[in-house]
Design a protein around this motif. Structure first.
Motif, PDB file in Angstrom:
ATOM      1  N   PHE A   1     -27.874 -59.575  11.475  1.00 21.92           N
ATOM      2  CA  PHE A   1     -29.056 -58.759  11.756  1.00 21.92           C
ATOM      3  C   PHE A   1     -30.283 -59.634  12.003  1.00 21.92           C
ATOM      4  N   VAL A   2     -30.463 -60.658  11.183  1.00 26.66           N
ATOM      5  CA  VAL A   2     -31.617 -61.545  11.336  1.00 26.66           C
ATOM      6  C   VAL A   2     -31.599 -62.240  12.697  1.00 26.66           C
ATOM      7  N   LYS A   3     -30.421 -62.563  13.182  1.00 27.40           N
ATOM      8  CA  LYS A   3     -30.302 -63.235  14.478  1.00 27.40           C
ATOM      9  C   LYS A   3     -30.457 -62.273  15.654  1.00 27.40           C
ATOM     10  N   ASN A   4     -30.030 -61.010  15.459  1.00 29.93           N
ATOM     11  CA  ASN A   4     -29.927 -60.088  16.602  1.00 29.93           C
ATOM     12  C   ASN A   4     -30.798 -58.836  16.519  1.00 29.93           C
ATOM     13  N   SER A   5     -31.453 -58.607  15.405  1.00 31.79           N
ATOM     14  CA  SER A   5     -32.283 -57.415  15.206  1.00 31.79           C
ATOM     15  C   SER A   5     -31.471 -56.127  15.310  1.00 31.79           C
ATOM     16  N   THR A   6     -30.175 -56.229  15.141  1.00 33.68           N
ATOM     17  CA  THR A   6     -29.315 -55.056  15.170  1.00 33.68           C
ATOM     18  C   THR A   6     -28.010 -55.413  14.486  1.00 33.68           C
ATOM     19  N   LEU A   7     -27.113 -54.445  14.427  1.00 29.46           N
ATOM     20  CA  LEU A   7     -25.810 -54.678  13.816  1.00 29.46           C
ATOM     21  C   LEU A   7     -24.743 -54.202  14.791  1.00 29.46           C
ATOM     22  N   ASP A   8     -24.141 -55.162  15.483  1.00 28.44           N
ATOM     23  CA  ASP A   8     -23.051 -54.888  16.415  1.00 28.44           C
ATOM     24  C   ASP A   8     -21.752 -55.132  15.659  1.00 28.44           C
ATOM     25  N   MET A   9     -21.073 -54.046  15.293  1.00 29.49           N
ATOM     26  CA  MET A   9     -19.903 -54.169  14.432  1.00 29.49           C
ATOM     27  C   MET A   9     -18.780 -54.974  15.079  1.00 29.49           C
ATOM     28  N   GLU A  10     -18.585 -54.796  16.380  1.00 25.45           N
ATOM     29  CA  GLU A  10     -17.534 -55.540  17.062  1.00 25.45           C
ATOM     30  C   GLU A  10     -17.841 -57.032  17.059  1.00 25.45           C
ATOM     31  N   ALA A  11     -19.103 -57.361  17.356  1.00 25.91           N
ATOM     32  CA  ALA A  11     -19.499 -58.773  17.356  1.00 25.91           C
ATOM     33  C   ALA A  11     -19.408 -59.363  15.957  1.00 25.91           C
ATOM     34  N   LEU A  12     -19.834 -58.591  14.953  1.00 29.50           N
ATOM     35  CA  LEU A  12     -19.776 -59.073  13.573  1.00 29.50           C
ATOM     36  C   LEU A  12     -18.344 -59.332  13.137  1.00 29.50           C
ATOM     37  N   ALA A  13     -17.440 -58.431  13.505  1.00 24.48           N
ATOM     38  CA  ALA A  13     -16.033 -58.631  13.167  1.00 24.48           C
ATOM     39  C   ALA A  13     -15.524 -59.926  13.779  1.00 24.48           C
ATOM     40  N   GLY A  14     -15.927 -60.187  15.027  1.00 26.53           N
ATOM     41  CA  GLY A  14     -15.523 -61.422  15.684  1.00 26.53           C
ATOM     42  C   GLY A  14     -16.076 -62.649  14.978  1.00 26.53           C
ATOM     43  N   GLU A  15     -17.331 -62.576  14.576  1.00 22.35           N
ATOM     44  CA  GLU A  15     -17.947 -63.696  13.873  1.00 22.35           C
ATOM     45  C   GLU A  15     -17.247 -63.984  12.552  1.00 22.35           C
ATOM     46  N   MET A  16     -16.757 -62.922  11.908  1.00 24.68           N
ATOM     47  CA  MET A  16     -16.093 -63.085  10.615  1.00 24.68           C
ATOM     48  C   MET A  16     -14.589 -63.342  10.761  1.00 24.68           C
ATOM     49  N   ALA A  17     -14.102 -63.306  11.988  1.00 21.10           N
ATOM     50  CA  ALA A  17     -12.669 -63.501  12.263  1.00 21.10           C
ATOM     51  C   ALA A  17     -11.814 -62.466  11.541  1.00 21.10           C
ATOM     52  N   ILE A  18     -12.287 -61.218  11.594  1.00 21.42           N
ATOM     53  CA  ILE A  18     -11.525 -60.100  11.038  1.00 21.42           C
ATOM     54  C   ILE A  18     -11.473 -58.995  12.080  1.00 21.42           C
ATOM     55  N   SER A  19     -10.587 -58.038  11.895  1.00 22.35           N
ATOM     56  CA  SER A  19     -10.504 -56.927  12.830  1.00 22.35           C
ATOM     57  C   SER A  19     -11.617 -55.926  12.541  1.00 22.35           C
ATOM     58  N   ARG A  20     -11.925 -55.098  13.523  1.00 22.13           N
ATOM     59  CA  ARG A  20     -12.901 -54.032  13.305  1.00 22.13           C
ATOM     60  C   ARG A  20     -12.425 -53.088  12.210  1.00 22.13           C
ATOM     61  N   ALA A  21     -11.109 -52.854  12.170  1.00 23.15           N
ATOM     62  CA  ALA A  21     -10.567 -51.963  11.144  1.00 23.15           C
ATOM     63  C   ALA A  21     -10.862 -52.503   9.751  1.00 23.15           C
ATOM     64  N   THR A  22     -10.693 -53.810   9.572  1.00 26.04           N
ATOM     65  CA  THR A  22     -10.986 -54.422   8.277  1.00 26.04           C
ATOM     66  C   THR A  22     -12.464 -54.327   7.957  1.00 26.04           C
ATOM     67  N   LEU A  23     -13.300 -54.593   8.948  1.00 22.40           N
ATOM     68  CA  LEU A  23     -14.742 -54.528   8.739  1.00 22.40           C
ATOM     69  C   LEU A  23     -15.162 -53.125   8.304  1.00 22.40           C
ATOM     70  N   TYR A  24     -14.670 -52.115   9.005  1.00 15.21           N
ATOM     71  CA  TYR A  24     -15.043 -50.740   8.655  1.00 15.21           C
ATOM     72  C   TYR A  24     -14.459 -50.336   7.304  1.00 15.21           C
ATOM     73  N   ARG A  25     -13.272 -50.839   6.991  1.00 21.67           N
ATOM     74  CA  ARG A  25     -12.666 -50.503   5.701  1.00 21.67           C
ATOM     75  C   ARG A  25     -13.511 -51.040   4.549  1.00 21.67           C
ATOM     76  N   VAL A  26     -14.026 -52.254   4.715  1.00 15.91           N
ATOM     77  CA  VAL A  26     -14.817 -52.865   3.653  1.00 15.91           C
ATOM     78  C   VAL A  26     -16.249 -52.336   3.644  1.00 15.91           C
ATOM     79  N   ALA A  27     -16.840 -52.190   4.838  1.00 16.69           N
ATOM     80  CA  ALA A  27     -18.242 -51.774   4.925  1.00 16.69           C
ATOM     81  C   ALA A  27     -18.425 -50.274   4.771  1.00 16.69           C
TER      82      ALA A  27
END
Length: 198
Positions: free
Chosen positions: A31-57
């Motif tokens: 968020f600090v870098k992008n002023s938003t929260l792009d879930m797909e991009a964040l999942a990529g940055e964390m090297a996890i799937s979107r499904a995992t990201l949504y499951r945890v978040a």
């Protein structure tokens, strides 16, 4: 190591165990870098799937709430450390500092480009951001000594709730109106709310 199954975004996802705190920390950095929260991009940055990201978040809004709470708490802590006065004036000093720290290009862009999400996250009285702000305000009332000046039966939680409902929208209004919020305009109302202490 691949789990051999297709991820929710159609690719082969690597199984990586992450916890909620790790997701929130990564969300804050994103968020600090992008002023938003792009879930797909964040999942990529964390090297996890979107499904995992949504499951945890939980959801994008839920993660945005957690991210905003972290950011708000950093500002609250800085404001409280910078306080020099006790009582009502100390409470106002903290709120002024907090408002000044909100004036960043990061939040300005988020409020402008993602206004609907910002409104849900920041202004919903039953949301995590609001609940956190109320809890922190109770702490501020106590540490400034203002709580001790109130009548014994004063409901600190209720006063903090009303204080946050008055101050929060006022501070954020300049992002929507383009008119800089003059905190002095709000002082008479805040004095009236906290009159026994002021």
């Amino acid at each position: 190591m691949s789990d051999g199954k297709a991820s929710a975004d159609g690719g082969a996802a690597s199984r990586r165990v992450v916890n909620h705190d790790q997701v929130v920390r990564a969300g804050v950095d994103h968020f600090v870098k992008n002023s938003t929260l792009d879930m797909e991009a964040l999942a990529g940055e964390m090297a996890i799937s979107r499904a995992t990201l949504y499951r945890v978040a939980g959801s994008r809004d839920a993660l945005l709430e957690d991210v905003m709470v972290v950011i708000a708490n950093v500002i609250f802590d800085r404001a409280r450390a910078a306080r020099t006065r006790p009582g009502f004036e100390g409470v106002i000093e903290i709120s002024r500092y907090f408002g000044e720290q909100l004036r960043t290009p990061i939040l300005e862009r988020f409020l402008r480009d993602d206004a609907e999400a910002a409104a849900r996250i920041l202004f919903t009285p039953s949301g995590a951001v609001h609940d956190n702000a109320v809890a922190r305000q109770v702490e501020i009332f106590r540490e400034t000594g203002l709580a001790a000046q109130l009548p014994p039966d004063a409901d600190l939680g209720r006063l903090a709730y009303l204080y946050v409902r008055m101050v929060g929208p006022f501070l954020y209004s300049e992002f929507f109106t383009g008119r800089k919020a003059d905190f002095d305009e709000l002082l008479p109302s805040l004095r009236a709310l906290l009159k026994p202490a002021a």
